[in-house]
Design a protein around this motif. Structure first.
Motif, PDB file in Angstrom:
ATOM      1  N   UNK A 128      28.972   9.552  46.303  1.00 28.13           N
ATOM      2  CA  UNK A 128      29.405  10.615  47.197  1.00 28.13           C
ATOM      3  C   UNK A 128      30.896  10.534  47.459  1.00 28.13           C
ATOM      4  N   UNK A 129      31.466  11.666  47.786  1.00 28.64           N
ATOM      5  CA  UNK A 129      32.841  11.699  48.244  1.00 28.64           C
ATOM      6  C   UNK A 129      33.877  11.884  47.151  1.00 28.64           C
ATOM      7  N   UNK A 130      35.082  12.088  47.627  1.00 32.98           N
ATOM      8  CA  UNK A 130      36.243  12.217  46.754  1.00 32.98           C
ATOM      9  C   UNK A 130      36.917  10.848  46.694  1.00 32.98           C
ATOM     10  N   UNK A 131      37.037  10.317  45.512  1.00 34.72           N
ATOM     11  CA  UNK A 131      37.670   9.016  45.278  1.00 34.72           C
ATOM     12  C   UNK A 131      38.674   9.200  44.145  1.00 34.72           C
ATOM     13  N   UNK A 132      39.876   8.746  44.330  1.00 37.03           N
ATOM     14  CA  UNK A 132      40.875   8.874  43.276  1.00 37.03           C
ATOM     15  C   UNK A 132      41.109  10.306  42.852  1.00 37.03           C
ATOM     16  N   UNK A 133      40.882  11.228  43.774  1.00 35.68           N
ATOM     17  CA  UNK A 133      41.111  12.640  43.483  1.00 35.68           C
ATOM     18  C   UNK A 133      39.995  13.310  42.706  1.00 35.68           C
ATOM     19  N   UNK A 134      38.851  12.631  42.559  1.00 39.07           N
ATOM     20  CA  UNK A 134      37.755  13.199  41.781  1.00 39.07           C
ATOM     21  C   UNK A 134      36.450  13.208  42.559  1.00 39.07           C
ATOM     22  N   UNK A 135      35.658  14.237  42.288  1.00 40.90           N
ATOM     23  CA  UNK A 135      34.310  14.337  42.853  1.00 40.90           C
ATOM     24  C   UNK A 135      33.363  13.478  42.022  1.00 40.90           C
ATOM     25  N   UNK A 136      32.145  13.313  42.494  1.00 38.03           N
ATOM     26  CA  UNK A 136      31.148  12.546  41.734  1.00 38.03           C
ATOM     27  C   UNK A 136      30.905  13.188  40.372  1.00 38.03           C
ATOM     28  N   UNK A 137      30.833  14.492  40.309  1.00 45.05           N
ATOM     29  CA  UNK A 137      30.632  15.174  39.024  1.00 45.05           C
ATOM     30  C   UNK A 137      31.767  14.847  38.057  1.00 45.05           C
ATOM     31  N   UNK A 138      32.992  14.880  38.550  1.00 46.83           N
ATOM     32  CA  UNK A 138      34.140  14.564  37.699  1.00 46.83           C
ATOM     33  C   UNK A 138      34.116  13.097  37.266  1.00 46.83           C
ATOM     34  N   UNK A 139      33.716  12.210  38.185  1.00 46.59           N
ATOM     35  CA  UNK A 139      33.629  10.784  37.835  1.00 46.59           C
ATOM     36  C   UNK A 139      32.541  10.533  36.791  1.00 46.59           C
ATOM     37  N   UNK A 140      31.432  11.269  36.880  1.00 48.60           N
ATOM     38  CA  UNK A 140      30.367  11.136  35.868  1.00 48.60           C
ATOM     39  C   UNK A 140      30.896  11.504  34.488  1.00 48.60           C
ATOM     40  N   UNK A 141      31.701  12.555  34.430  1.00 50.55           N
ATOM     41  CA  UNK A 141      32.300  12.949  33.147  1.00 50.55           C
ATOM     42  C   UNK A 141      33.170  11.833  32.580  1.00 50.55           C
ATOM     43  N   UNK A 142      33.963  11.199  33.438  1.00 47.42           N
ATOM     44  CA  UNK A 142      34.820  10.090  33.003  1.00 47.42           C
ATOM     45  C   UNK A 142      33.959   8.948  32.471  1.00 47.42           C
ATOM     46  N   UNK A 143      32.889   8.600  33.196  1.00 46.63           N
ATOM     47  CA  UNK A 143      31.999   7.519  32.748  1.00 46.63           C
ATOM     48  C   UNK A 143      31.364   7.846  31.396  1.00 46.63           C
ATOM     49  N   UNK A 144      30.897   9.087  31.247  1.00 48.40           N
ATOM     50  CA  UNK A 144      30.294   9.490  29.960  1.00 48.40           C
ATOM     51  C   UNK A 144      31.301   9.396  28.824  1.00 48.40           C
ATOM     52  N   UNK A 145      32.524   9.887  29.078  1.00 52.40           N
ATOM     53  CA  UNK A 145      33.552   9.852  28.034  1.00 52.40           C
ATOM     54  C   UNK A 145      33.884   8.415  27.656  1.00 52.40           C
ATOM     55  N   UNK A 146      33.987   7.547  28.642  1.00 54.34           N
ATOM     56  CA  UNK A 146      34.268   6.139  28.362  1.00 54.34           C
ATOM     57  C   UNK A 146      33.144   5.504  27.558  1.00 54.34           C
ATOM     58  N   UNK A 147      31.900   5.839  27.878  1.00 53.18           N
ATOM     59  CA  UNK A 147      30.755   5.296  27.140  1.00 53.18           C
ATOM     60  C   UNK A 147      30.788   5.764  25.689  1.00 53.18           C
ATOM     61  N   UNK A 148      31.090   7.044  25.473  1.00 54.87           N
ATOM     62  CA  UNK A 148      31.193   7.566  24.113  1.00 54.87           C
ATOM     63  C   UNK A 148      32.311   6.873  23.334  1.00 54.87           C
ATOM     64  N   UNK A 149      33.426   6.656  23.996  1.00 53.12           N
ATOM     65  CA  UNK A 149      34.559   5.976  23.358  1.00 53.12           C
ATOM     66  C   UNK A 149      34.186   4.554  22.964  1.00 53.12           C
ATOM     67  N   UNK A 150      33.490   3.846  23.875  1.00 50.06           N
ATOM     68  CA  UNK A 150      33.060   2.466  23.575  1.00 50.06           C
ATOM     69  C   UNK A 150      32.098   2.450  22.386  1.00 50.06           C
ATOM     70  N   UNK A 151      31.147   3.380  22.375  1.00 42.19           N
ATOM     71  CA  UNK A 151      30.177   3.443  21.248  1.00 42.19           C
ATOM     72  C   UNK A 151      30.880   3.717  19.926  1.00 42.19           C
ATOM     73  N   UNK A 152      31.843   4.639  19.957  1.00 45.61           N
ATOM     74  CA  UNK A 152      32.577   4.973  18.738  1.00 45.61           C
ATOM     75  C   UNK A 152      33.385   3.779  18.240  1.00 45.61           C
ATOM     76  N   UNK A 153      33.967   3.029  19.177  1.00 48.86           N
ATOM     77  CA  UNK A 153      34.775   1.858  18.810  1.00 48.86           C
ATOM     78  C   UNK A 153      33.893   0.738  18.256  1.00 48.86           C
TER      79      UNK A 153
END
Length: 92
Positions: free
Chosen positions: A65-90
């Motif tokens: 919940x909440x705004x952290x680092x200028x991002x909502x939970x939805x935006x943070x989920x996108x960052x987590x997904x992108x990082x996971x995809x990047x790790x898998x690709x690497x």
């Protein structure tokens, strides 16, 4: 960025929150009702020198919940997904 109290139970290393723009701001601003605007909270985060630390704290602690680092939970989920995809690709 979300409000962090001085008596935080699990404080992250480095005391980044001591330099946060949100220090002393009403925490309700960073936890708006569903569907309410996040613009004002994100405005507090804009230009904050510890915004990245705050975001990493929220992602690392799975803040739901909440705004952290200028991002909502939805935006943070996108960052987590992108990082996971990047790790898998690497890992290839």
């Amino acid at each position: 960025m979300a409000f962090v109290t001085e008596d935080a139970v699990e404080a992250p290393p480095g005391n980044w929150w001591d330099h946060a723009n949100c220090l002393g701001v009403d925490p309700d601003l960073f936890f708006p009702e569903r569907g309410a605007s996040t613009r004002e909270a994100k405005g507090v985060c804009r230009g904050c020198i510890v915004k990245d630390d705050c975001l990493e704290y929220a992602i690392g602690n799975s803040e739901k919940f909440g705004i952290w680092g200028g991002m909502s939970e939805r935006e943070r989920r996108r960052v987590r997904r992108q990082r996971a995809l990047t790790r898998r690709a690497a890992a290839g």
